[in-house]
Scaffold this active site. Sequence first.
Site, PDB file in Angstrom:
ATOM      1  N   LYS A 193     -12.308  44.408  10.985  1.00 48.34           N
ATOM      2  CA  LYS A 193     -11.303  43.420  10.575  1.00 48.34           C
ATOM      3  C   LYS A 193     -11.785  42.692   9.319  1.00 48.34           C
ATOM      4  O   LYS A 193     -12.954  42.768   8.947  1.00 48.34           O
ATOM      5  CB  LYS A 193     -11.054  42.428  11.704  1.00 48.34           C
ATOM      6  CG  LYS A 193     -12.299  41.652  12.136  1.00 48.34           C
ATOM      7  CD  LYS A 193     -12.006  40.722  13.296  1.00 48.34           C
ATOM      8  CE  LYS A 193     -13.254  39.941  13.689  1.00 48.34           C
ATOM      9  NZ  LYS A 193     -12.997  38.947  14.731  1.00 48.34           N
ATOM     10  N   TYR A 247     -16.638  21.540 -16.764  1.00 47.49           N
ATOM     11  CA  TYR A 247     -15.539  20.604 -16.524  1.00 47.49           C
ATOM     12  C   TYR A 247     -16.063  19.264 -16.014  1.00 47.49           C
ATOM     13  O   TYR A 247     -16.972  19.202 -15.191  1.00 47.49           O
ATOM     14  CB  TYR A 247     -14.571  21.184 -15.488  1.00 47.49           C
ATOM     15  CG  TYR A 247     -13.709  22.306 -16.024  1.00 47.49           C
ATOM     16  CD1 TYR A 247     -12.807  22.087 -17.058  1.00 47.49           C
ATOM     17  CD2 TYR A 247     -13.795  23.580 -15.472  1.00 47.49           C
ATOM     18  CE1 TYR A 247     -12.020  23.118 -17.538  1.00 47.49           C
ATOM     19  CE2 TYR A 247     -13.008  24.618 -15.938  1.00 47.49           C
ATOM     20  CZ  TYR A 247     -12.122  24.377 -16.982  1.00 47.49           C
ATOM     21  OH  TYR A 247     -11.345  25.399 -17.458  1.00 47.49           O
TER      22      TYR A 247
END
Length: 817
Positions: free
Chosen positions: A486, A712
């Site tokens: 999965k 940033y």
Amino acid sequence: MLKQSYVVEELSSMIAEKALIKRPHQRISHLLTDSRKVSDPASSIFFTLKGRRDAHQFIPALYEQGLRCFVITDINFDVNLYPDANFLWVKDSLRALQLLAKQHRKNFQMPVIAITGSNGKTIIKEWLFQLLVADYKIVRSPKSYNSQVGVPLSVWQMNDLYDLAIFEAGISTTYEMEHLEAIIQPTIGILTNIGAAHDEGFANRAEKLAEKLRLFQHCKTVIIPKKYLDDSLRKKDVFTWSREDKADLQITAVHAHQQDTHLQAIYQHQEISITIPFTDKASIENAIICWATLLKMGLAQQIIQQRMERLLAVKMRLELKSGIHQSSIIDDSYNSDFSSLEIALDFLNQQKQHPTKTLILSDIHQTGIPSQELYPQLAALLTNKGIDKLIGIGDELYQYQNLFTLKSWFYKDTDTFLEEFDKQQFRNEIILIKGARHFEFEKISQALTQKVHDTVLEINLNALEFNLNHYKAKLKPGVKLMAMVKAFAYGSGSDEVANLLQHNRVDYLAVAYTDEGIALRQAGIHLPIMVLSPEVPSFEAILQYQLEPELYNFRILKAFADFLKEEKKQDYPVHLKLDTGMHRLGFDENEVPALCEYLKTQTELKVRSVLSHLAASESEEHRDYTQYQIQLFQKLSQQIKESLSYDFIRHIANTSAISRWPDAQFEMVRLGIGLYGIASVAEEQAGLQNVATLKTTITQIKHLKKGDTIGYGRRGVMLEDGKIATVKIGYADGYPRALGNGVGKMMINQQLAPTIGSICMDMCMLDVTGLEVKEEDDVIVFNEELSVYDLAKQLKTIPYEVLTNISQRVKRVYFYE
């Protein structure tokens, strides 16, 4: 392929205690130990080697494929079901295989070099091949075939066309080498070194050395590092080398430059030297061993010098990656010999995600086999392996193109192919690229590989296979194994991982959602697949793709039963989930009586398994709770069993429970994160191998002043003059913003570098002040040294989350040795 052949009666006289021979004149040239790798059934004999599964169970399928000769150990095996097959009974099929190879070896008087040691065996073997192929016709071990099974298969390749053999011998514990020595019967022995590999199999390093030296007990000549000289060698013609002490080849200086290394030595009181195109320590040591061997074999120093300068790197692994037009590429573009071609074709046949199998192949050189014999055998091999399309490149393939009946194209050289072939013809196929180095097939690989993001998640399929076998070895006889694939196989790539699991015969796969199961079916996976979280809108697809839903409450159970009724389906396989204490999904204890009554009335459903989920199987603190869950599961599953007229599989053990709770294995276990090299139990981790390596590269290096800010919000600040490296990974790739400003660390050239500034979407910055780095250097985000555990610790999370968060835009590249 290209091996000596014997009629089956000869083989019987060599190894069998008893025989039933229906085809006495059948000629055998192939020894088969893996039922999945049949290339020429008419000339093969299958050995039922002892493993976790009884190999006798593979005989029916092999018989269907045309195999007619079997070595078996089961005296009660019903041979009457196979009326025209030959059966040879032996006590031990492995010893029979080894005995056959030993007898075969006695037919040849050529010099045989045997290489053992902790590291470097395969590289030295391949380099000796490169260095000696101008003087000899050489047979050698394919890849790293150096085990109790690999050595006899290697020696079986010997025939009269060769005049030199080079074989590896690897051991993991005591009393193994005597078997390999008897098979190889070497005339020249090489010991590389004694290191940490397989330390657990020996009392100490001295015992390990003694065991390895058993390989040389009948050798005439031994090449060995001076420090490992032993009394057992005193009657041998020993040639020593050393970097510290006086020796036959005494290394006096090592000068490593940017692209090469110059080695100086004293030999027979004279100063000599070589230059090799490598700078790493392992390559330097391997080159010294080759140098010593060539000197002892009588090659002129001037010739050695010339050949050492032209040494080529040995590519140890096949590389599986995404190609153009929904294709996949298997890149083995640096060598082309018959043995490695067979191995590569077997790996090609493991891949089921594409309908068409294509081979791009160069001329096969340096085999010692005349072309007029070689290429007919090649044509037969490609037919037997089921290849659909062939692109042949080189003068010899061009000359013999009429031998190939499959769809094919032929070109004189690589450049002509790249100029003339229409790449649009490659669509949804698996393409093996295999060529001798001078054909420069790396150009083809580059042209056909999908151009994607530079950041790469490398998946080591050998390590994944090792981890699978690690857990298989812990299972009780008859216990089945369900592998969890999965969440894109925990980030590793569902198709490729599922193909490997299918090849290794796991019993079941499990996915979270129906679309994951559909993708596996479309990739050629035919194993049973359980869907953990089925939804009502997906029922039609579940039927269409023969998926098996996990049903966890009355709503989903009745909805699926009603759907089956409408579709007029009977006995459709389903899996029932019980809640024994996880409190996530599943029928509660008080619902089980009603569940039993309901199931009795439903002919549409057939319970394939009953399962539950342990909440804390890895925890000693919650041991009593785990015990409670197991007992409750046993009680509830028994109630269901008693209410039905048939049996079913039970499973509750997850990865950590496989080891910690062996009594909870029932009829099946579920293997999840452990398959990918991550153990929930600390003591288990040492027994697993790292599967995933996340790496990127340096885009730019900047030199900054104290006080300069980075990124940033100007959140990164240089505290001193220094330099930063911008690397190609960001939060869109799965490297979270939480790792910014020194929280996260990456490794460049074995040096740790902390992040500085905020993590950007597509990149981030590292403080590399004081580190030796340059643009385009590889940057390790995690691997076996800087582990995913370390990254999870930095994030205050678990490794599961780290792996499953790696973005799909990160290129997955799969390696297989």
